[in-house]
Scaffold this motif. Structure first.
Motif, mmCIF file in Angstrom:
data_model
loop_
_atom_site.group_PDB
_atom_site.id
_atom_site.type_symbol
_atom_site.label_atom_id
_atom_site.label_comp_id
_atom_site.label_asym_id
_atom_site.label_seq_id
_atom_site.Cartn_x
_atom_site.Cartn_y
_atom_site.Cartn_z
ATOM 1 N N ILE A 24 -41.791 -50.064 8.244
ATOM 2 C CA ILE A 24 -41.635 -51.696 8.974
ATOM 3 C C ILE A 24 -41.227 -50.471 10.847
ATOM 4 C CG2 ILE A 24 -39.799 -53.239 10.013
ATOM 5 C CD1 ILE A 24 -39.628 -53.644 7.362
ATOM 6 N N ARG A 25 -42.206 -51.577 11.859
ATOM 7 C CA ARG A 25 -42.028 -50.641 13.004
ATOM 8 C C ARG A 25 -41.686 -51.781 13.916
ATOM 9 N NH1 ARG A 25 -46.414 -47.760 10.334
ATOM 10 N NH2 ARG A 25 -47.829 -49.145 11.213
ATOM 11 N N GLY A 26 -40.805 -51.713 14.144
ATOM 12 C CA GLY A 26 -40.070 -52.708 15.183
ATOM 13 C C GLY A 26 -39.667 -52.219 16.613
ATOM 14 N N PHE A 27 -39.363 -53.366 17.555
ATOM 15 C CA PHE A 27 -38.537 -52.921 19.017
ATOM 16 C C PHE A 27 -37.313 -53.802 19.301
ATOM 17 C CE2 PHE A 27 -41.337 -56.549 19.268
ATOM 18 C CZ PHE A 27 -40.558 -57.455 20.454
ATOM 19 N N HIS A 28 -37.012 -53.395 20.050
ATOM 20 C CA HIS A 28 -35.372 -53.582 21.004
ATOM 21 C C HIS A 28 -35.598 -53.544 22.264
ATOM 22 C CE1 HIS A 28 -31.050 -52.906 21.887
ATOM 23 N NE2 HIS A 28 -31.234 -54.769 21.195
ATOM 24 N N ALA A 29 -35.478 -54.328 23.079
ATOM 25 C CA ALA A 29 -35.140 -55.355 24.044
ATOM 26 C C ALA A 29 -33.922 -55.553 24.406
ATOM 27 C CB ALA A 29 -36.632 -56.751 24.502
ATOM 28 N N ALA A 30 -33.233 -54.782 25.591
ATOM 29 C CA ALA A 30 -32.107 -55.395 26.167
ATOM 30 C C ALA A 30 -31.992 -56.643 26.353
ATOM 31 C CB ALA A 30 -31.221 -54.128 26.971
ATOM 32 N N GLY A 31 -31.016 -57.257 26.673
ATOM 33 C CA GLY A 31 -30.767 -59.023 27.569
ATOM 34 C C GLY A 31 -30.732 -58.532 28.733
ATOM 35 N N ILE A 32 -31.249 -58.996 29.987
ATOM 36 C CA ILE A 32 -30.718 -58.909 31.403
ATOM 37 C C ILE A 32 -28.835 -58.796 31.465
ATOM 38 C CG2 ILE A 32 -31.080 -59.857 33.706
ATOM 39 C CD1 ILE A 32 -33.532 -61.442 32.810
ATOM 40 N N GLY A 33 -29.203 -57.216 32.719
ATOM 41 C CA GLY A 33 -27.500 -57.526 32.516
ATOM 42 C C GLY A 33 -26.435 -56.904 31.893
ATOM 43 N N SER A 34 -27.112 -56.421 30.219
ATOM 44 C CA SER A 34 -27.252 -55.615 29.269
ATOM 45 C C SER A 34 -27.106 -54.129 30.111
ATOM 46 C CB SER A 34 -27.882 -55.772 27.818
ATOM 47 O OG SER A 34 -27.714 -56.868 27.778
ATOM 48 N N ALA A 88 -35.493 -45.283 2.987
ATOM 49 C CA ALA A 88 -35.425 -44.028 1.552
ATOM 50 C C ALA A 88 -35.413 -42.843 2.646
ATOM 51 C CB ALA A 88 -36.479 -44.091 0.475
ATOM 52 N N ASP A 89 -35.721 -42.840 3.687
ATOM 53 C CA ASP A 89 -36.224 -42.071 4.908
ATOM 54 C C ASP A 89 -35.131 -41.644 5.804
ATOM 55 O OD1 ASP A 89 -36.850 -39.225 5.604
ATOM 56 O OD2 ASP A 89 -39.269 -40.031 5.636
ATOM 57 N N ALA A 90 -34.333 -41.306 6.715
ATOM 58 C CA ALA A 90 -33.869 -41.470 8.079
ATOM 59 C C ALA A 90 -34.858 -41.672 9.347
ATOM 60 C CB ALA A 90 -33.744 -39.691 8.777
ATOM 61 N N PRO A 91 -33.936 -42.424 9.323
ATOM 62 C CA PRO A 91 -34.906 -43.940 10.899
ATOM 63 C C PRO A 91 -35.625 -43.167 12.296
ATOM 64 C CG PRO A 91 -32.444 -44.809 10.680
ATOM 65 C CD PRO A 91 -32.806 -43.591 9.632
ATOM 66 N N GLY A 92 -36.488 -43.591 12.029
ATOM 67 C CA GLY A 92 -37.164 -42.840 13.297
ATOM 68 C C GLY A 92 -36.530 -44.036 14.803
ATOM 69 N N ILE A 93 -35.969 -43.867 15.630
ATOM 70 C CA ILE A 93 -35.534 -44.529 16.833
ATOM 71 C C ILE A 93 -36.186 -43.723 18.182
ATOM 72 C CG2 ILE A 93 -33.478 -45.470 17.859
ATOM 73 C CD1 ILE A 93 -31.998 -45.352 15.350
ATOM 74 N N ASP A 94 -36.759 -44.407 18.795
ATOM 75 C CA ASP A 94 -36.939 -43.614 20.289
ATOM 76 C C ASP A 94 -36.902 -44.256 21.176
ATOM 77 O OD1 ASP A 94 -38.340 -40.926 19.104
ATOM 78 O OD2 ASP A 94 -40.136 -42.455 18.336
ATOM 79 N N ARG A 95 -36.420 -44.133 21.802
ATOM 80 C CA ARG A 95 -36.110 -45.052 23.159
ATOM 81 C C ARG A 95 -37.537 -44.853 24.013
ATOM 82 N NH1 ARG A 95 -30.319 -44.230 27.038
ATOM 83 N NH2 ARG A 95 -30.561 -45.839 28.699
ATOM 84 N N PHE A 139 -38.423 -48.604 16.937
ATOM 85 C CA PHE A 139 -37.927 -48.335 15.964
ATOM 86 C C PHE A 139 -38.834 -48.090 14.419
ATOM 87 C CE2 PHE A 139 -36.084 -52.189 15.659
ATOM 88 C CZ PHE A 139 -35.966 -53.017 14.524
ATOM 89 N N SER A 140 -38.134 -47.129 13.217
ATOM 90 C CA SER A 140 -39.314 -47.445 12.396
ATOM 91 C C SER A 140 -38.506 -47.770 11.097
ATOM 92 C CB SER A 140 -40.320 -46.169 11.746
ATOM 93 O OG SER A 140 -39.915 -45.747 12.578
ATOM 94 N N LEU A 141 -38.397 -47.776 10.106
ATOM 95 C CA LEU A 141 -38.011 -48.027 8.510
ATOM 96 C C LEU A 141 -38.641 -47.657 7.425
ATOM 97 C CD1 LEU A 141 -35.147 -50.697 9.130
ATOM 98 C CD2 LEU A 141 -34.232 -48.265 8.785
ATOM 99 N N VAL A 142 -38.572 -46.861 6.444
ATOM 100 C CA VAL A 142 -39.453 -46.747 5.045
ATOM 101 C C VAL A 142 -38.372 -47.285 4.083
ATOM 102 C CG1 VAL A 142 -40.095 -45.209 3.440
ATOM 103 C CG2 VAL A 142 -40.310 -44.608 6.650
ATOM 104 N N ILE A 143 -39.135 -48.287 3.194
ATOM 105 C CA ILE A 143 -38.060 -49.188 2.362
ATOM 106 C C ILE A 143 -38.857 -48.508 1.265
ATOM 107 C CG2 ILE A 143 -37.066 -51.077 1.669
ATOM 108 C CD1 ILE A 143 -37.046 -51.459 4.089
ATOM 109 N N SER A 144 -38.283 -47.995 -0.134
ATOM 110 C CA SER A 144 -39.104 -47.525 -1.362
ATOM 111 C C SER A 144 -38.598 -49.203 -2.337
ATOM 112 C CB SER A 144 -38.513 -46.594 -1.723
ATOM 113 O OG SER A 144 -39.044 -46.142 -3.005
ATOM 114 N N CYS A 145 -39.499 -49.991 -2.505
ATOM 115 C CA CYS A 145 -38.714 -50.678 -3.544
ATOM 116 C C CYS A 145 -39.538 -50.184 -5.246
ATOM 117 C CB CYS A 145 -39.801 -52.042 -2.940
ATOM 118 S SG CYS A 145 -39.278 -52.352 -1.535
ATOM 119 N N PRO A 146 -37.916 -50.197 -6.217
ATOM 120 C CA PRO A 146 -38.398 -49.739 -7.197
ATOM 121 C C PRO A 146 -39.155 -50.296 -7.995
ATOM 122 C CG PRO A 146 -36.402 -49.056 -6.541
ATOM 123 C CD PRO A 146 -37.059 -49.857 -5.730
ATOM 124 N N ASP A 147 -38.892 -51.563 -7.544
ATOM 125 C CA ASP A 147 -39.858 -52.713 -8.326
ATOM 126 C C ASP A 147 -40.603 -53.335 -7.439
ATOM 127 O OD1 ASP A 147 -41.047 -54.983 -9.545
ATOM 128 O OD2 ASP A 147 -39.214 -56.096 -10.081
#
Length: 228
Positions: free
Chosen positions: A46-56, A95-102, A110-118
């Motif tokens: 899962i690759r996502g992004f985060h945007a700080a609010g105005i004034g944050s 399952a893996d260390a998430p990657g976070i880049d500014r 950021f990116s998340l690696v998720i392992s699903c046994p089922d």
């Protein structure tokens, strides 16, 4: 937070297969046919992004993002995707260390690696109340699924059969929860109760199927359709 374009990898493709060792055929091409073919873990990226609010404060916002994402490592998470096929979900662990880049003062990714046994993707649960010696259930997916048996009254015996598979529980409890996926009969206090006399790996294949049922309590059979 949001999902990047094409930021969900591993959801729309099936999991890879897993087989036991296959010895080579002597003096012939290929190998012996495997005794069984299984599915491996489903792995989602899962690759996502985060945007700080105005004034944050950008530094504080980025630090909070790192904390939130890092806290997921090793945790059990449920991923639900609601698209034109309807809501479906999987359960796994990060399952893996998430990657976070500014990327800028106000934007990070950021990116998340998720392992699903089922590896199956499940739809909403459908409950079927049992009023006789059988019940018709539906698995509208493409993979076999384990039903859940719930008895909401005093019960001493539950017997369910499908094809050549059979599960029979005997005991004495004021209520019973038996998930045939893990085979643990739980009483009203959440502790295991009674004994499983037959404990086959009973699964509902794709399509409509009639379960043969014997129960001296108020039984509900729950089925979640599953897709590969």
């Amino acid at each position: 937070m949001g999902l990047e374009r094409d930021g969900l990898e591993g959801w729309y493709s099936p999991a890879s297969t897993r087989v036991d060792d296959q010895p080579d055929l002597p003096h012939l091409h290929g190998t012996y046919w495997p005794e069984a073919v299984y599915l491996s873990n489903r792995v989602l990226t899962i690759r996502g992004f985060h945007a700080a609010g105005i004034g944050s404060g950008s530094s504080l916002s980025a630090a909070r993002l790192r904390d939130r994402v890092a806290a997921l490592v090793g945790e059990v998470v449920m991923v639900t995707v609601d698209d034109p096929a309807g809501p479906r979900h999987v359960t796994g662990y990060v399952a893996d260390a998430p990657g976070i880049d500014r990327l800028s003062e106000r934007r990070s990714k950021f990116s998340l690696v998720i392992s699903c046994p089922d590896p199956l993707k499940y739809g909403p649960r459908v409950d079927y109340s049992v009023s006789g010696a059988s019940v018709l259930v539906l698995n509208s997916g493409t993979g076999p699924v384990a039903p859940v048996l719930t008895v909401s009254s005093r019960v001493t015996v539950v017997d369910v059969q499908l094809g050549g598979s059979r599960v029979r529980w005997s005991g004495a409890a004021d209520s019973l929860l038996l998930d045939l996926g893990d085979g643990r009969p739980l009483g009203p206090d959440g502790q295991e109760t009674g004994v499983l006399i037959y404990a086959d790996a009973l699964r509902v294949p794709p399509g409509e199927h009639r379960l043969t049922v014997t129960c001296d309590g108020s039984l509900t059979v729950s089925v979640r359709s599953g897709w590969k």
